[in-house]
Design a protein around this motif. Structure first.
Motif, short mmCIF file in Angstrom:
data_model
loop_
_atom_site.label_atom_id
_atom_site.label_comp_id
_atom_site.label_asym_id
_atom_site.label_seq_id
_atom_site.Cartn_x
_atom_site.Cartn_y
_atom_site.Cartn_z
N PRO A 133 0.81 -1.23 0.00
CA PRO A 133 0.00 0.00 0.00
C PRO A 133 0.84 1.27 0.00
CG PRO A 133 0.10 -0.91 2.22
CD PRO A 133 0.83 -1.88 1.32
N GLU A 134 2.17 1.12 0.14
CA GLU A 134 3.05 2.29 0.20
C GLU A 134 3.29 2.83 -1.22
OE1 GLU A 134 3.97 3.21 3.31
OE2 GLU A 134 2.97 1.43 4.08
N HIS A 146 5.42 10.47 0.53
CA HIS A 146 5.15 9.10 0.95
C HIS A 146 3.66 9.01 1.22
CE1 HIS A 146 5.73 5.77 4.25
NE2 HIS A 146 5.09 5.33 3.18
N LEU A 147 2.95 8.27 0.36
CA LEU A 147 1.50 8.15 0.45
C LEU A 147 1.13 6.72 0.84
CD1 LEU A 147 0.69 9.89 -2.96
CD2 LEU A 147 0.78 11.00 -0.72
N GLN A 148 -0.07 6.56 1.37
CA GLN A 148 -0.64 5.23 1.56
C GLN A 148 -2.00 5.17 0.89
OE1 GLN A 148 -0.62 3.85 5.69
NE2 GLN A 148 0.96 2.42 5.04
N THR A 170 12.82 4.62 -7.33
CA THR A 170 12.64 3.19 -7.13
C THR A 170 12.93 2.85 -5.68
OG1 THR A 170 13.21 0.99 -7.96
CG2 THR A 170 15.02 2.51 -7.69
N PHE A 171 12.33 1.78 -5.17
CA PHE A 171 12.65 1.29 -3.84
C PHE A 171 13.98 0.54 -3.87
CE2 PHE A 171 8.14 1.75 -2.58
CZ PHE A 171 8.31 2.23 -1.28
N LEU A 172 14.83 0.79 -2.87
CA LEU A 172 15.99 -0.05 -2.64
C LEU A 172 15.67 -1.10 -1.58
CD1 LEU A 172 19.07 2.37 -2.59
CD2 LEU A 172 18.32 0.83 -4.42
N ARG A 173 15.09 -0.63 -0.49
CA ARG A 173 14.61 -1.51 0.58
C ARG A 173 13.27 -0.97 1.04
NH1 ARG A 173 19.93 -0.60 0.97
NH2 ARG A 173 21.33 -2.41 0.99
N THR A 174 12.67 -1.62 2.03
CA THR A 174 11.35 -1.23 2.49
C THR A 174 11.30 0.22 2.94
OG1 THR A 174 10.98 -3.50 3.24
CG2 THR A 174 9.47 -1.82 4.08
#
Length: 369
Positions: A133-134, A146-148, A170-174
């Motif tokens: 959902p992130e 940062h939205l949900q 892009t995401f690297l980690r959570t």
């Protein structure tokens, strides 16, 4: 080469994620348009039956399932899950849609209006990335949101993250994302840390060439690929140094997207303003191919650490270890006769879809991996 006409310029195209076994083939994809009086998000269905073979691509008749009007150009489009699509708009908004496959319709679930803005005007939202959902959005205003999916207000906003336009994320980690900007920089942001300063900054040496796209290696989170305004393809190792470990001359114009293959990341796909769609294969070399089999292919040496690479050696550690001469990358142009910009691509298994300024969509079901 003729494409399948879809009546609008395609800015983004994405396969709908498949559930269950990874062997299941995607059947649906979504497109977003740009540069139209009324832009749209569309959902399409395609079959895995044989189409009309033209070079390496199969031109298919994707069946339009449904569409919905979109305010502004679709700057980015991602599937949040099998039922929801998130888009970035040139108006600065971030919009969440629901896909009703059974009823064949799209509806708006939520809109974060003016998620990106300047003091007296809207600023385009340029890129999105999702993890459950992130949702992370970036824009020309240098802002990170940062939205949900189930919250109307942002979880967090970094207002002055960058003084230049943020073009991709892009995401690297959570808890970590990586952004690229219009002065050739990569920045890592840790959402566990307060303030508006990145944890780390990387940059291209020399001219500050804008970077337009970024993707993370699906298995090795420290490896990322970028593409920029000059068409150059870069591989970075964010664990070490502040400059790319390899820099390859690639397209002759802007590179719009770069994607590691999700399950076979020795293969990378890129598309460009110059009308090319390239398949980069770092897994094997083909030094003794007859000349008639090399038509439409290019072999590039990888350079890194200031050293030229021996073209006769194989890539022992694809994309990463550039010291001690590691080899060459085999490249195929999947749209060799195309002339208008290829703006977007997505790949799952042996299936690739791309969208163009020629108001066409191309699909192949048999990539050579």
């Amino acid at each position: 080469m003729e494409g399948r006409f879809v009546s609008h310029k395609i800015s983004r195209v994405r396969w709908l994620p498949v559930s269950g076994s990874s062997l299941q083939l995607p059947e649906y994809f979504a497109t977003g348009s740009w540069d139209a009086e009324q832009n749209k998000v569309c959902l399409w269905e395609t079959s895995n039956t044989e189409g009309i073979e033209t070079d390496q691509l199969f031109l298919e008749d994707p069946k339009p399932l449904c569409s919905i009007n979109h305010q502004g150009d679709v700057m980015d489009l991602q599937f949040l899950d099998q039922e929801r699509i998130i888009t970035a708009s040139s108006t600065g908004s971030v919009i969440l849609f629901r896909c009703h496959l059974n009823d064949q319709k799209l509806s708006i679930l939520q809109e974060w209006e003016r998620a990106h803005y300047h003091s007296h005007s809207n600023a385009p939202c340029t890129s999105l990335v999702c993890n459950g959902p992130e949702i992370i959005s970036v824009g020309e205003d240098g802002r990170i949101n940062h939205l949900q999916a189930d919250q109307k207000e942002p979880v967090r906003t970094i207002d002055n993250a960058d003084s230049s336009s943020l073009n991709a994320v892009t995401f690297l980690r959570t808890t970590e994302v990586l952004t690229v900007n219009s002065i050739g920089q990569l920045k890592i942001w840790d959402f566990r840390q307060p303030g508006n300063k990145p944890r780390q900054i990387y940059s291209l040496t020399g001219d500050r060439v804008p970077l337009h796209c970024v993707d993370r290696h699906p298995n090795q989170q420290h490896i990322v690929a970028t593409g920029g305004q000059d068409g150059t393809f870069c591989i970075w190792d964010v664990r070490q140094g502040s400059i790319p470990i390899s820099l390859l001359d690639a397209h002759s114009a802007e590179m719009w997207e770069v994607h590691f293959h999700p399950s076979n990341p020795d293969h990378v796909f890129t598309c460009s303003e110059d009308g090319s769609l390239w398949h980069w294969n770092a897994s094997v070399t083909t030094p003794d191919l007859p000349s008639f089999l090399q038509q439409g292919r290019r072999n590039f040496s990888i350079s890194g650490s200031g050293a030229n690479v021996d073209l006769n050696q194989s890539v022992t550690c694809a994309w990463l270890t550039m010291d001690a001469a590691k080899g060459r990358v085999d490249i195929s142009n999947l749209l060799s006769a195309y002339v208008l910009s290829v703006n977007s691509l997505d790949v799952v298994g042996e299936q690739l879809v791309c969208g163009t300024d020629g108001e066409a969509v191309y699909i192949t079901h048999d990539l050579e991996l």
